[in-house]
Design an enzyme around this catalytic site. Structure first.
Site, PDB file in Angstrom:
ATOM      1  N   ARG A   1       7.280  10.951  12.781  1.00  0.00           N
ATOM      2  CA  ARG A   1       5.813  11.021  12.697  1.00  0.00           C
ATOM      3  C   ARG A   1       5.111  10.155  13.738  1.00  0.00           C
ATOM      4  O   ARG A   1       3.912  10.286  13.938  1.00  0.00           O
ATOM      5  CB  ARG A   1       5.359  10.643  11.281  1.00  0.00           C
ATOM      6  CG  ARG A   1       5.776  11.689  10.263  1.00  0.00           C
ATOM      7  CD  ARG A   1       5.383  11.313   8.864  1.00  0.00           C
ATOM      8  NE  ARG A   1       3.958  11.460   8.630  1.00  0.00           N
ATOM      9  CZ  ARG A   1       3.366  11.181   7.465  1.00  0.00           C
ATOM     10  NH1 ARG A   1       4.092  10.726   6.462  1.00  0.00           N
ATOM     11  NH2 ARG A   1       2.081  11.349   7.317  1.00  0.00           N
TER      12      ARG A   1
ATOM     13  N   HIS B   1      13.377  12.883  18.258  1.00  0.00           N
ATOM     14  CA  HIS B   1      12.516  11.908  17.594  1.00  0.00           C
ATOM     15  C   HIS B   1      12.854  10.472  17.951  1.00  0.00           C
ATOM     16  O   HIS B   1      12.386   9.541  17.309  1.00  0.00           O
ATOM     17  CB  HIS B   1      12.588  12.099  16.078  1.00  0.00           C
ATOM     18  CG  HIS B   1      12.162  13.460  15.655  1.00  0.00           C
ATOM     19  ND1 HIS B   1      10.943  14.003  16.000  1.00  0.00           N
ATOM     20  CD2 HIS B   1      12.800  14.404  14.930  1.00  0.00           C
ATOM     21  CE1 HIS B   1      10.847  15.223  15.502  1.00  0.00           C
ATOM     22  NE2 HIS B   1      11.963  15.493  14.854  1.00  0.00           N
TER      23      HIS B   1
ATOM     24  N   PRO C   1       9.709   2.545   5.004  1.00  0.00           N
ATOM     25  CA  PRO C   1       9.803   1.128   5.309  1.00  0.00           C
ATOM     26  C   PRO C   1       8.749   0.258   4.647  1.00  0.00           C
ATOM     27  O   PRO C   1       7.671   0.102   5.178  1.00  0.00           O
ATOM     28  CB  PRO C   1       9.650   1.104   6.830  1.00  0.00           C
ATOM     29  CG  PRO C   1       9.108   2.461   7.212  1.00  0.00           C
ATOM     30  CD  PRO C   1       8.859   3.223   5.972  1.00  0.00           C
ATOM     31  N   GLU C   2       9.085  -0.292   3.535  1.00  0.00           N
ATOM     32  CA  GLU C   2       8.281  -1.385   3.003  1.00  0.00           C
ATOM     33  C   GLU C   2       9.084  -2.648   3.302  1.00  0.00           C
ATOM     34  O   GLU C   2      10.101  -2.566   3.987  1.00  0.00           O
ATOM     35  CB  GLU C   2       8.019  -1.175   1.505  1.00  0.00           C
ATOM     36  CG  GLU C   2       7.217   0.116   1.273  1.00  0.00           C
ATOM     37  CD  GLU C   2       6.860   0.389  -0.175  1.00  0.00           C
ATOM     38  OE1 GLU C   2       6.599  -0.561  -0.912  1.00  0.00           O
ATOM     39  OE2 GLU C   2       6.853   1.571  -0.565  1.00  0.00           O
TER      40      GLU C   2
ATOM     41  N   ARG D   1     -13.620  -9.265  -5.618  1.00  0.00           N
ATOM     42  CA  ARG D   1     -13.243  -7.973  -5.032  1.00  0.00           C
ATOM     43  C   ARG D   1     -13.376  -6.868  -6.069  1.00  0.00           C
ATOM     44  O   ARG D   1     -12.888  -6.988  -7.193  1.00  0.00           O
ATOM     45  CB  ARG D   1     -11.791  -8.032  -4.503  1.00  0.00           C
ATOM     46  CG  ARG D   1     -11.582  -9.078  -3.425  1.00  0.00           C
ATOM     47  CD  ARG D   1     -12.140  -8.652  -2.085  1.00  0.00           C
ATOM     48  NE  ARG D   1     -11.473  -7.459  -1.592  1.00  0.00           N
ATOM     49  CZ  ARG D   1     -10.411  -7.483  -0.782  1.00  0.00           C
ATOM     50  NH1 ARG D   1      -9.905  -8.624  -0.392  1.00  0.00           N
ATOM     51  NH2 ARG D   1      -9.870  -6.351  -0.366  1.00  0.00           N
TER      52      ARG D   1
END
Length: 279
Positions: A115, A97, A5-6, A159
């Site tokens: 998971r 699950h 899932p993005e 950064r």
DNA sequence: AAGTGGACCTGCTAGC
DNA sequence: TGCTAGCAGGTCCACT
């Protein structure tokens, strides 16, 4: 029927059930094994609530549950690494699950997540409590009008982390995870190892377009099905058939035929073409 | 403040 | 065939 899932997968999932669940009345809610955080309320308190319009923010979904006109309660849902939502009127019996089920007058919404990095968290609103905390540090949506090269350039200034890790961090721009970050950097011709603060304005502009491009393409293809992502209808996505670099270590770059390299950055794999992505 | 690494958990595959 | 090591879509948190 699990996932990857993005942003595109989360959005495809949202679109696949939002209109079908809209207006449904909550009959019951059950939780299975613990997810990332506790639900945060008595499941019984949501019975009788009406489901509002499902929204997406980054990789989170917000499911409004209107228990009374003045209450803007809801559930913040995240699919983690392996989560998938399904919604339907006659789903197969719950498996080992399946850790969240919302039974409604219009069907059963179920989170399957082997998971258990995913989450379902109750909130009085998106702006209060745990949901607010989780959403607070999120960067801009990739298709926000404010998402420009100038914005990216400004936020990356100083950064020292690699541009790849800066993208994944999600505090500047949300939505691109490991697959799409790799893909976008390839499309923009940027070396993933480059220090984020060293990208020129021009490169930032290209990168913004590349991120939008790759997400748009994935969306149009129904997301990626690395293992077996399916949306809440059970339809699968096809983006994975067209990745340019992700998952293609040692295979020929589609542009220059140089072997695609895999390196590790921040404990995640990065795939890139050493020729097409010079700096 | 920014950067780094560990943590959470299960399943699958490549290699011996 | 069977075991083990390594890897997987995310992101929070503690520590330097």
């Amino acid at each position: 029927m699990h996932t990857m899932p993005e942003l595109p997968e989360v959005e495809v999932t949202r679109q696949s059930f939002a209109s079908r669940i809209l207006g449904a009345k909550v009959l019951s809610l059950r939780m299975g094994k613990p997810l990332r955080w506790p639900l945060g309320c008595d499941p019984g308190r949501l019975e009788g609530a009406r489901v509002g319009e499902v929204l997406r923010r980054g990789k989170y979904l917000w499911l409004p549950l209107l228990s009374s006109p003045e209450r803007r309660e809801g559930l913040l849902i995240h699919l983690g690494m392996s989560g998938a939502l399904t919604f339907g009127q006659s789903l197969p019996p719950a498996g080992p699950h399946d850790h969240f089920e919302l039974d409604t007058s219009q069907g059963l919404l179920r989170l399957t997540d082997p998971r258990r990095f995913g989450a379902v968290v109750w909130g009085e609103s998106m702006q209060k409590g745990l949901p607010a905390r989780l959403l607070a540090s999120l960067g801009l949506e990739p298709f926000d009008v404010a998402m420009t090269g100038a914005y990216l350039h400004e936020r990356l200034r100083g950064r020292r982390v690699s541009i790849k890790q800066a993208l994944l961090a999600g505090d500047i721009v949300v939505g691109a995870g490991n697959i799409y970050a790799c893909e976008a950097l390839f499309m923009a011709g940027i070396d993933p190892r480059l220090a984020a603060g060293r990208l020129s304005l021009r490169r930032c502009e290209r990168l913004v377009l590349a991120i939008q491009d790759v997400l748009r393409q994935a969306l149009a293809l129904g997301g990626s099905s690395l293992k077996d992502f399916k949306d809440a209808h059970g339809a699968q996505g096809y983006f994975q058939l067209s990745t340019r670099v992700y998952g293609r270590e040692s295979e020929a770059c589609r542009v220059c035929a140089t072997p695609v390299r895999r390196i590790t950055q921040g404990q995640r794999s990065t795939f890139f073409c050493p020729i097409c992505q010079k700096k």
